[in-house]
Design a protein around this motif. Structure first.
Motif, PDB file in Angstrom:
ATOM      1  N   LEU A  25      41.012  23.758 -38.657  1.00  0.00           N
ATOM      2  CA  LEU A  25      41.323  22.798 -37.576  1.00  0.00           C
ATOM      3  C   LEU A  25      40.249  21.703 -37.093  1.00  0.00           C
ATOM      4  N   GLU A  26      40.484  20.613 -37.224  1.00  0.00           N
ATOM      5  CA  GLU A  26      39.344  19.836 -36.770  1.00  0.00           C
ATOM      6  C   GLU A  26      39.768  19.100 -35.154  1.00  0.00           C
ATOM      7  N   MET A  27      38.892  19.440 -34.423  1.00  0.00           N
ATOM      8  CA  MET A  27      39.046  18.685 -33.053  1.00  0.00           C
ATOM      9  C   MET A  27      38.030  17.858 -32.593  1.00  0.00           C
ATOM     10  N   PRO A  28      38.005  17.161 -31.659  1.00  0.00           N
ATOM     11  CA  PRO A  28      36.892  16.004 -31.342  1.00  0.00           C
ATOM     12  C   PRO A  28      35.747  16.608 -31.357  1.00  0.00           C
ATOM     13  N   SER A  29      35.398  17.732 -30.482  1.00  0.00           N
ATOM     14  CA  SER A  29      33.902  18.380 -30.717  1.00  0.00           C
ATOM     15  C   SER A  29      33.759  19.656 -31.209  1.00  0.00           C
ATOM     16  N   ARG A  30      34.603  20.045 -32.120  1.00  0.00           N
ATOM     17  CA  ARG A  30      34.456  21.457 -32.715  1.00  0.00           C
ATOM     18  C   ARG A  30      35.649  21.670 -33.777  1.00  0.00           C
ATOM     19  N   GLY A  52      42.547  23.468 -24.554  1.00  0.00           N
ATOM     20  CA  GLY A  52      42.021  22.141 -24.100  1.00  0.00           C
ATOM     21  C   GLY A  52      41.972  21.089 -24.961  1.00  0.00           C
ATOM     22  N   ALA A  53      42.425  21.252 -26.373  1.00  0.00           N
ATOM     23  CA  ALA A  53      42.254  20.244 -27.296  1.00  0.00           C
ATOM     24  C   ALA A  53      43.259  19.220 -26.953  1.00  0.00           C
ATOM     25  N   GLU A  54      42.714  17.948 -27.072  1.00  0.00           N
ATOM     26  CA  GLU A  54      43.765  16.669 -26.886  1.00  0.00           C
ATOM     27  C   GLU A  54      44.187  16.343 -28.199  1.00  0.00           C
ATOM     28  N   GLU A  55      43.599  16.581 -29.260  1.00  0.00           N
ATOM     29  CA  GLU A  55      43.907  16.023 -30.727  1.00  0.00           C
ATOM     30  C   GLU A  55      43.531  17.152 -31.411  1.00  0.00           C
ATOM     31  N   ILE A  56      44.387  17.506 -32.491  1.00  0.00           N
ATOM     32  CA  ILE A  56      43.906  18.456 -33.559  1.00  0.00           C
ATOM     33  C   ILE A  56      44.647  18.137 -34.767  1.00  0.00           C
ATOM     34  N   HIS A  57      43.566  17.835 -35.828  1.00  0.00           N
ATOM     35  CA  HIS A  57      43.728  17.612 -37.367  1.00  0.00           C
ATOM     36  C   HIS A  57      43.762  18.685 -38.011  1.00  0.00           C
ATOM     37  N   VAL A  58      44.628  19.021 -38.937  1.00  0.00           N
ATOM     38  CA  VAL A  58      44.769  20.358 -39.866  1.00  0.00           C
ATOM     39  C   VAL A  58      44.536  19.768 -41.346  1.00  0.00           C
ATOM     40  N   LEU A  59      43.604  20.430 -42.048  1.00  0.00           N
ATOM     41  CA  LEU A  59      43.237  20.363 -43.404  1.00  0.00           C
ATOM     42  C   LEU A  59      43.708  21.624 -44.063  1.00  0.00           C
TER      43      LEU A  59
END
Length: 330
Positions: A25-30, A52-59
């Motif tokens: 899981l890739e988020m703006p700051s973590r 609290g994540a506003e955006e999440i990308h999943v690899l």
């Protein structure tokens, strides 16, 4: 494709089964970890990983990169989140159901190891912990990296045991597993929420423990052997009672705790302070209206006694060292 960096036969079999479902899981700051738990794109992780994540990308393991836009379920009490991936063609971790390890059993945690590799951490169950009637978890011997929370945990047969979580107890990091039986109902919830639901997630309050704090004077006049026998009886009761509670039988747990308490009141007149604490526990039970509450009242009583016994034994050992006669070279 990601590969597994282990040569153990059992570990390789477990990893081969679980590896396709692992997700970064890739988020703006973590970053975080999760795993696909249903073929129609349901991903499980710890709530604190994505809160609290506003955006999440999943690899995914097959190198798909997907953007999460929907939340299926949140379980604040058990620190779980289920997210919806925008795909219906994902290899999911197979649920065998009923996997419930015991103390000492071997478990495997699948987690990213860097450089496109997967690591398989082998560990064992240190203890089965019953927090309250709504949460039982497994404490592990291994130390999990904090950024690996959300990883899947399997037993030696490859069955999903639960979700690995880095937690803290008494100021130190501990690795726990949230059992898979808490995940299954979340996967079955209908409907979705927008990703913004993660912004308002709040930890739920857990059961308020009422463990008494006793002064060392409680055990004044007690013999060391007697104090140790009381501690042993209490620990044996907990070892038997906690699994009964864990199986959903608080009545059996309470009966066992009560029998132990009554036996110690009958047999340990040589330690009146401990008897006083045990009597207070029974009196507290008399004011409660359920076996569940009574089981916890006596567990609080037991834990309070074990704590003061531990401090008392340490004090006795320190006093013995100070009082020991000195010897000199002749």
């Amino acid at each position: 494709m990601l590969t597994v960096d282990t040569d153990l036969t059992t570990a390789r079999a477990v990893a081969a089964r679980a590896a396709p479902s692992l997700a970064i899981l890739e988020m703006p700051s973590r970053q975080g970890v999760g795993f696909v738990a249903a073929p129609h794109g349901l991903l499980v992780t710890n709530l604190h990983v994505v809160a609290g994540a506003e955006e999440i990308h999943v690899l995914l393991a097959d190198e798909q990169l997907l953007r999460v836009e929907q939340v299926v379920a949140l379980d604040e009490k058990r620190d779980l989140a289920v997210l919806k991936l925008p795909t219906h063609d994902v290899e999911a971790l197979r649920f065998d159901g009923g996997a419930s390890p015991s103390e000492g059993d071997a478990l495997f945690i699948l987690l990213p190891a860097g450089g496109g590799m997967l690591g398989l951490m082998e560990t064992r169950v240190h203890a089965v912990q019953v927090l309250d009637e709504s949460l039982t978890f497994f404490e592990l011997e291994a130390s999990l990296p904090e950024d690996a929370s959300g990883s899947p945990v399997m037993d030696a047969m490859g069955a999903l045991v639960g979700v690995a979580t880095c937690a803290f107890a008494d100021g130190r990091p501990v690795t726990i597993v949230i059992p898979s039986r808490y995940v299954v109902p979340l996967l079955e919830q209908p409907g979705t929420q927008p990703l913004s639901a993660l912004a308002v997630a709040r930890p739920a309050a857990s059961r308020e423990r009422q463990v008494p704090t006793h002064p060392l004077s409680l055990l004044e006049g007690c013999a060391t052997d007697g104090v140790e026998e009381i501690a042993l009886a209490i620990m044996e009761a907990i070892q038997l009672g906690a699994p009964a509670y864990n199986r959903g039988d608080p009545e059996a747990c309470y009966r066992l705790y009560k029998r132990t308490t009554e036996r110690l009141l009958l047999e340990r007149a040589d330690c009146p302070g401990a008897q006083f604490a045990l009597r207070e526990g029974l009196q507290r039970c008399a004011r409660l209206d359920s076996a569940d509450a009574c089981a916890w009242a006596l567990r609080d009583t037991f834990d309070g006694l074990l704590q003061v016994i531990d401090r008392w034994l340490q004090a006795q050992a320190a006093f013995a060292r100070i009082s020991a006669p000195k010897t000199y070279l002749q």
